[in-house]
Design a protein around this motif. Structure first.
Motif, PDB file in Angstrom:
ATOM      1  N   GLY A 259      43.060  47.721   8.727  1.00 26.91           N
ATOM      2  CA  GLY A 259      42.759  48.991   9.418  1.00 26.91           C
ATOM      3  C   GLY A 259      42.939  48.610  10.909  1.00 26.91           C
ATOM      4  O   GLY A 259      42.942  49.805  11.733  1.00 26.91           O
ATOM      5  N   SER A 260      43.496  47.611  11.443  1.00 26.44           N
ATOM      6  CA  SER A 260      43.642  47.590  13.073  1.00 26.44           C
ATOM      7  C   SER A 260      44.977  48.367  13.207  1.00 26.44           C
ATOM      8  O   SER A 260      44.976  48.969  14.565  1.00 26.44           O
ATOM      9  CB  SER A 260      44.126  46.171  13.146  1.00 26.44           C
ATOM     10  OG  SER A 260      42.972  45.130  12.871  1.00 26.44           O
ATOM     11  N   LEU A 261      45.894  48.438  12.367  1.00 27.57           N
ATOM     12  CA  LEU A 261      47.178  49.193  12.767  1.00 27.57           C
ATOM     13  C   LEU A 261      47.468  50.115  11.708  1.00 27.57           C
ATOM     14  O   LEU A 261      46.913  49.973  10.435  1.00 27.57           O
ATOM     15  CB  LEU A 261      48.486  48.494  12.883  1.00 27.57           C
ATOM     16  CG  LEU A 261      48.582  47.388  13.954  1.00 27.57           C
ATOM     17  CD1 LEU A 261      49.686  46.408  13.837  1.00 27.57           C
ATOM     18  CD2 LEU A 261      48.519  48.124  15.330  1.00 27.57           C
ATOM     19  N   ARG A 262      48.200  51.214  11.789  1.00 31.66           N
ATOM     20  CA  ARG A 262      48.701  52.232  10.691  1.00 31.66           C
ATOM     21  C   ARG A 262      50.179  52.537  10.658  1.00 31.66           C
ATOM     22  O   ARG A 262      50.639  52.486  11.765  1.00 31.66           O
ATOM     23  CB  ARG A 262      47.833  53.261  10.665  1.00 31.66           C
ATOM     24  CG  ARG A 262      48.119  54.226  11.610  1.00 31.66           C
ATOM     25  CD  ARG A 262      47.136  55.750  11.546  1.00 31.66           C
ATOM     26  NE  ARG A 262      47.391  56.641  12.735  1.00 31.66           N
ATOM     27  CZ  ARG A 262      48.225  57.460  12.672  1.00 31.66           C
ATOM     28  NH1 ARG A 262      49.149  57.650  11.741  1.00 31.66           N
ATOM     29  NH2 ARG A 262      48.249  58.428  13.719  1.00 31.66           N
ATOM     30  N   GLN A 263      50.683  52.684   9.636  1.00 28.49           N
ATOM     31  CA  GLN A 263      52.062  53.056   9.521  1.00 28.49           C
ATOM     32  C   GLN A 263      52.055  54.483   9.232  1.00 28.49           C
ATOM     33  O   GLN A 263      51.355  55.172   8.818  1.00 28.49           O
ATOM     34  CB  GLN A 263      52.570  52.427   8.020  1.00 28.49           C
ATOM     35  CG  GLN A 263      53.953  52.405   7.765  1.00 28.49           C
ATOM     36  CD  GLN A 263      54.671  51.725   6.601  1.00 28.49           C
ATOM     37  OE1 GLN A 263      53.604  51.465   5.971  1.00 28.49           O
ATOM     38  NE2 GLN A 263      55.576  52.191   6.091  1.00 28.49           N
ATOM     39  N   PHE A 264      53.144  55.036  10.042  1.00 27.49           N
ATOM     40  CA  PHE A 264      53.474  56.597   9.989  1.00 27.49           C
ATOM     41  C   PHE A 264      53.908  56.971   8.692  1.00 27.49           C
ATOM     42  O   PHE A 264      54.726  56.254   8.110  1.00 27.49           O
ATOM     43  CB  PHE A 264      54.621  56.948  11.002  1.00 27.49           C
ATOM     44  CG  PHE A 264      54.362  56.755  12.496  1.00 27.49           C
ATOM     45  CD1 PHE A 264      53.684  58.010  12.839  1.00 27.49           C
ATOM     46  CD2 PHE A 264      54.577  55.549  13.186  1.00 27.49           C
ATOM     47  CE1 PHE A 264      53.148  57.832  14.525  1.00 27.49           C
ATOM     48  CE2 PHE A 264      54.212  55.457  14.552  1.00 27.49           C
ATOM     49  CZ  PHE A 264      53.462  56.586  15.198  1.00 27.49           C
ATOM     50  N   ALA A 265      53.107  57.845   8.200  1.00 26.90           N
ATOM     51  CA  ALA A 265      53.416  58.182   6.771  1.00 26.90           C
ATOM     52  C   ALA A 265      54.789  58.500   6.399  1.00 26.90           C
ATOM     53  O   ALA A 265      55.389  58.416   5.500  1.00 26.90           O
ATOM     54  CB  ALA A 265      52.367  59.134   6.198  1.00 26.90           C
ATOM     55  N   ALA A 266      55.425  59.517   7.287  1.00 25.26           N
ATOM     56  CA  ALA A 266      56.566  59.932   7.251  1.00 25.26           C
ATOM     57  C   ALA A 266      57.803  59.263   7.736  1.00 25.26           C
ATOM     58  O   ALA A 266      59.089  59.540   7.400  1.00 25.26           O
ATOM     59  CB  ALA A 266      56.927  61.311   7.666  1.00 25.26           C
ATOM     60  N   ALA A 267      57.380  57.996   8.235  1.00 26.03           N
ATOM     61  CA  ALA A 267      58.591  57.244   8.934  1.00 26.03           C
ATOM     62  C   ALA A 267      59.014  56.248   7.988  1.00 26.03           C
ATOM     63  O   ALA A 267      58.343  55.785   7.219  1.00 26.03           O
ATOM     64  CB  ALA A 267      58.076  56.280  10.301  1.00 26.03           C
ATOM     65  N   PRO A 268      60.357  56.099   7.675  1.00 26.16           N
ATOM     66  CA  PRO A 268      60.971  55.141   6.681  1.00 26.16           C
ATOM     67  C   PRO A 268      60.823  53.668   7.105  1.00 26.16           C
ATOM     68  O   PRO A 268      60.796  53.253   8.076  1.00 26.16           O
ATOM     69  CB  PRO A 268      62.272  55.481   6.679  1.00 26.16           C
ATOM     70  CG  PRO A 268      62.683  55.991   7.968  1.00 26.16           C
ATOM     71  CD  PRO A 268      61.274  56.668   8.497  1.00 26.16           C
ATOM     72  N   ALA A 269      60.523  52.995   5.850  1.00 25.12           N
ATOM     73  CA  ALA A 269      60.735  51.512   6.040  1.00 25.12           C
ATOM     74  C   ALA A 269      62.066  51.016   5.575  1.00 25.12           C
ATOM     75  O   ALA A 269      62.555  50.966   4.492  1.00 25.12           O
ATOM     76  CB  ALA A 269      59.504  50.880   5.088  1.00 25.12           C
ATOM     77  N   ILE A 270      62.680  50.415   6.614  1.00 27.53           N
ATOM     78  CA  ILE A 270      64.088  50.210   6.420  1.00 27.53           C
ATOM     79  C   ILE A 270      64.191  48.527   6.454  1.00 27.53           C
ATOM     80  O   ILE A 270      63.796  47.896   7.055  1.00 27.53           O
ATOM     81  CB  ILE A 270      64.822  50.586   7.885  1.00 27.53           C
ATOM     82  CG1 ILE A 270      64.735  52.237   7.964  1.00 27.53           C
ATOM     83  CG2 ILE A 270      66.348  50.343   7.543  1.00 27.53           C
ATOM     84  CD1 ILE A 270      65.454  53.002   9.126  1.00 27.53           C
ATOM     85  N   VAL A 271      65.060  48.181   5.558  1.00 23.72           N
ATOM     86  CA  VAL A 271      65.387  46.725   5.327  1.00 23.72           C
ATOM     87  C   VAL A 271      66.420  46.534   6.241  1.00 23.72           C
ATOM     88  O   VAL A 271      67.622  46.792   6.307  1.00 23.72           O
ATOM     89  CB  VAL A 271      65.614  46.504   3.629  1.00 23.72           C
ATOM     90  CG1 VAL A 271      66.010  45.070   3.791  1.00 23.72           C
ATOM     91  CG2 VAL A 271      64.687  46.948   2.859  1.00 23.72           C
ATOM     92  N   GLY A 272      66.120  45.559   7.108  1.00 24.12           N
ATOM     93  CA  GLY A 272      66.967  44.848   8.011  1.00 24.12           C
ATOM     94  C   GLY A 272      67.747  43.548   7.519  1.00 24.12           C
ATOM     95  O   GLY A 272      67.438  42.953   6.480  1.00 24.12           O
TER      96      GLY A 272
END
Length: 315
Positions: A259-272
């Motif tokens: 719970g220290s950080l959170r990811q934006f629900a609508a922001a995509p996770a992009i493979v680099g």
């Protein structure tokens, strides 16, 4: 008086007999010629017999000296062998690991407790530095870094870890209004960072708070942005609510879980195209301890264990 001759006397005698010279024996043992002569004299007194015949230009063994040398020679060799094996075991049970500092803190250290319980006899020396993929450091058995790994490297001794997704992360306690006013946090040294991620993402589909923050960043030309040299500091800044960081899945998964950080629900996770990798050097391939750690770390990353060579030092 004890009848046992000191070991140093026996070593001096064995070296002098083998070299037929007190001077050569002294050079080999790194002591003075006078010390060798004194120790031999002490041994002859202890044994109550003459071991050497002294000549003008050298030495020769007496018959008693020859018989004594044949016995002590094997004992000294056996002792040297036992000592060498002991030091070899110490060296073979130590793994020199060179690691990306953020990976070391956020991923590696939590994994090592279980490895230590499994292999309490193996010691690990960890160092941190900047390097390129596939280039080993001096005396490193294993290297964990971040970068491009081509097919040729993957077929050799370099294995790329999974979970190379990139996505924005912020402090969990922040509201959308607070997020919209945050600067971006940049990590120098990565080939693919915010500019690359924004090119891949469809901005129209991003959450409004992130869109507003990016728009503000563009208006002020990034003058308020943070720039750091490692992800560890970037995530600490993000945890404090001081900016928006680009998270790398392997590094932030525990920070998301607690719970220290959170990811934006609508922001995509992009493979680099870059990712974390583990490289096994030629030196590392020779030791069982480094192969055990290599297989353990690749197993923790969900990768199959490597086949262990049949003959290894320290096996």
């Amino acid at each position: 008086m004890s009848k046992q001759a000191p070991l140093t006397w026996l070593r001096s005698f064995e070296a002098a007999a083998r070299n037929a010279s007190f001077t050569q024996a002294a050079m080999e043992l790194n002591i003075t010629q006078a010390a060798v002569s004194k120790q031999i004299k002490g041994l002859e007194t202890q044994l109550n017999c003459q071991l050497f015949k002294r000549h003008a230009h050298g030495l020769s063994l007496t018959e008693q000296g020859r018989r004594y040398w044949l016995d002590t020679r094997d004992l000294v060799r056996q002792l040297d062998s036992v000592t060498n094996q002991f030091f070899a075991r110490q060296v073979s049970n130590r793994v020199n690991l060179r690691c990306n500092i953020s990976y070391s803190s956020l991923v590696l250290c939590p994994q090592l407790a279980e490895f230590r319980r499994m292999h309490p006899d193996i010691s690990i020396e960890i160092s941190h530095d900047i390097w390129e993929p596939g280039v080993s450091s001096h005396n490193a058995h294993l290297v964990i870094g971040y970068g491009m790994v081509d097919k040729k490297q993957e077929k050799s001794s370099t294995v790329r870890f999974l979970d190379n997704q990139l996505f924005p992360v912020v402090a969990s306690h922040l509201s959308d209004e607070a997020i919209s006013q945050l600067p971006l946090i940049h990590v120098s040294g990565y080939y693919r960072e915010w500019d690359w991620w924004l090119e891949q993402a469809a901005e129209s589909e991003l959450p409004s708070a992130l869109v507003d923050a990016i728009a503000s960043q563009r208006r002020n030309k990034g003058k308020q942005d943070w720039s750091v040299d490692n992800s560890l500091i970037a995530y600490q800044l993000a945890k404090q609510g001081l900016g928006i960081a680009l998270g790398r899945q392997l590094l932030v998964k525990d920070l998301l879980a607690d719970g220290s950080l959170r990811q934006f629900a609508a922001a995509p996770a992009i493979v680099g195209p870059e990712g974390f990798y583990i490289y096994r050097s030629e030196l590392g391939e020779q030791y069982r301890a480094s192969l055990l750690l290599f297989d353990y770390l690749t197993g923790q990353a969900g990768l199959p264990a490597d086949n262990e060579p049949q003959e290894l030092q320290g096996a």
